[in-house]
Design a protein around this motif. Structure first.
Motif, PDB file in Angstrom:
ATOM      1  N   UNK B 176       0.809  -1.214   0.000  1.00  0.00           N
ATOM      2  CA  UNK B 176       0.000   0.000   0.000  1.00  0.00           C
ATOM      3  C   UNK B 176       0.838   1.257   0.000  1.00  0.00           C
ATOM      4  N   UNK B 177       2.189   1.114   0.042  1.00  0.00           N
ATOM      5  CA  UNK B 177       3.034   2.305   0.079  1.00  0.00           C
ATOM      6  C   UNK B 177       3.295   2.842  -1.321  1.00  0.00           C
ATOM      7  N   UNK B 178       3.311   4.150  -1.472  1.00  0.00           N
ATOM      8  CA  UNK B 178       3.626   4.738  -2.775  1.00  0.00           C
ATOM      9  C   UNK B 178       5.149   4.764  -2.930  1.00  0.00           C
ATOM     10  N   UNK B 179       5.612   4.373  -4.101  1.00  0.00           N
ATOM     11  CA  UNK B 179       7.037   4.252  -4.349  1.00  0.00           C
ATOM     12  C   UNK B 179       7.781   5.539  -4.016  1.00  0.00           C
ATOM     13  N   UNK B 180       7.141   6.662  -4.414  1.00  0.00           N
ATOM     14  CA  UNK B 180       7.726   7.982  -4.246  1.00  0.00           C
ATOM     15  C   UNK B 180       8.109   8.285  -2.798  1.00  0.00           C
ATOM     16  N   UNK B 181       7.335   7.743  -1.853  1.00  0.00           N
ATOM     17  CA  UNK B 181       7.542   8.101  -0.458  1.00  0.00           C
ATOM     18  C   UNK B 181       8.327   7.058   0.331  1.00  0.00           C
ATOM     19  N   UNK B 182       8.735   5.996  -0.352  1.00  0.00           N
ATOM     20  CA  UNK B 182       9.499   4.957   0.340  1.00  0.00           C
ATOM     21  C   UNK B 182      10.926   5.455   0.553  1.00  0.00           C
ATOM     22  N   UNK B 183      11.513   5.167   1.728  1.00  0.00           N
ATOM     23  CA  UNK B 183      12.865   5.672   1.981  1.00  0.00           C
ATOM     24  C   UNK B 183      13.881   4.986   1.069  1.00  0.00           C
ATOM     25  N   UNK B 184      15.007   5.649   0.832  1.00  0.00           N
ATOM     26  CA  UNK B 184      16.038   5.199  -0.094  1.00  0.00           C
ATOM     27  C   UNK B 184      16.525   3.795   0.175  1.00  0.00           C
ATOM     28  N   UNK B 185      16.841   3.516   1.452  1.00  0.00           N
ATOM     29  CA  UNK B 185      17.408   2.221   1.811  1.00  0.00           C
ATOM     30  C   UNK B 185      16.473   1.090   1.411  1.00  0.00           C
ATOM     31  N   UNK B 186      15.187   1.274   1.758  1.00  0.00           N
ATOM     32  CA  UNK B 186      14.198   0.245   1.451  1.00  0.00           C
ATOM     33  C   UNK B 186      14.074   0.074  -0.060  1.00  0.00           C
ATOM     34  N   UNK B 187      14.026   1.205  -0.777  1.00  0.00           N
ATOM     35  CA  UNK B 187      13.846   1.152  -2.228  1.00  0.00           C
ATOM     36  C   UNK B 187      15.034   0.453  -2.879  1.00  0.00           C
ATOM     37  N   UNK B 188      16.249   0.839  -2.451  1.00  0.00           N
ATOM     38  CA  UNK B 188      17.447   0.239  -3.009  1.00  0.00           C
ATOM     39  C   UNK B 188      17.463  -1.269  -2.742  1.00  0.00           C
TER      40      UNK B 188
END
Lengths: 199, 199
Positions: B176-188
């Motif tokens: 349910x999280x929007x990609x734009x607002x996910x923190x860098x570490x998690x996204x990476x």
């Protein structure tokens, strides 16, 4: 799934204002994990407080003695009586102003719909006090809400009936507030009640 | 200026996490004004809880008996053991997932700088349990923080030493999280650990 006593503790903590299920849980775990000694101390003080703390005979504020320390204090100006809604309001005035008079704590405000009338607020006691002639000014510091204003109106009439001068805290723009962000009601009142700038 | 006992109550309430001077004051007034009976109940339950609640012999969670209700419960899958940092984490997993195994509550995480090592977390007890051969999978549900990861690493090694398969909760984008607002570490991490879409 959790120990029944732990559940009891979590639900008991929820009587505190602003404490929901999550924070009650966090509080219970915190006390059990790290601070049992001070938790026991809190339990002891709380039990004693609800048992021992009553009302001051003179100002009706919370007190463990017949007269609270402030009413007993020598050197307070007995001719000025400031009426507040709650002990917290009294504390706020005491901390912010140089007021040296006495207080009268309503512990509420007139609210006929909730069944809170002059009797529930102990206003006949206040009437008796005003009748004694010691008080010259009744400073009405109830909230600027509808109920607070109704209470202030009632108190002003009561004061005049006993030949006491009623006064009310000034209303207007809060200090340091930007005009743009002040609510309409306050702005309209402040505009209407503008005063000539002294030379 | 306030009753000493009231001051004591206000400062005692501040041991609760997230309670500053203002809210402690509000809590004390609230209990005294409206809820003395339940205030007394809170005092009683709190005193009993800090006295009676200990640790479960099996999972180390808070319990007023030698074994907590969950460890005593029949029908739990004894081959899966889920390690969590706190009772709150255990509760969260219990409420969110259909996990039917047992838990082991660390009440902390490895943090050498704070003097919290394997002994403080009771890990030799966990080692003994793994040695008994009943546990087939050790589900490591410590936090995704640096200390949580270090703890997870230690636990995985401990499990393998006893021939137990260690597993760790999946990491990636929250549902349910929007990609734009996910923190860098998690996204990476999520990008690097991408998996092929099943047909």
């Amino acid at each position: 799934m959790t120990a029944p006593l732990l559940d009891q503790l979590i639900s008991a903590l929820r009587i505190l204002p602003g404490v929901g299920p999550k924070s009650a849980q966090r509080m219970a775990y915190h006390v059990l994990e790290r601070d049992r000694e001070r938790g026991a101390e809190l339990a002891r003080v709380l039990a004693e407080a609800v048992e021992v703390i009553g009302r001051c005979d003179s100002c009706r504020d919370f007190s463990q003695d017949a007269l609270c320390p402030l009413c007993r204090a020598p050197g307070r100006e007995r001719g000025q009586l400031c009426v507040v809604e709650s002990p917290a309001d009294r504390l706020a005035i005491e901390q912010a102003t140089g007021f040296r008079g006495l207080y009268y704590v309503l512990l509420g405000r007139l609210s006929p719909l909730d069944g809170i009338g002059p009797v529930e607020l102990g206003l006949e006691l206040l009437g008796q006090r005003l009748a004694q002639g010691e008080v010259g000014e009744l400073i009405i510091a109830t909230s600027a809400t509808v109920e607070g204003e109704a209470t202030a109106h009632y108190l002003a009439q009561l004061a005049r009936r006993h030949g006491v001068r009623p006064s009310r805290l000034a209303q207007g723009l809060p200090l340091g507030g930007e005009l743009e962000y002040v609510d309409r009601g306050t702005l309209s009142h402040a505009f209407g009640s503008r005063a000539e700038v002294p030379r």
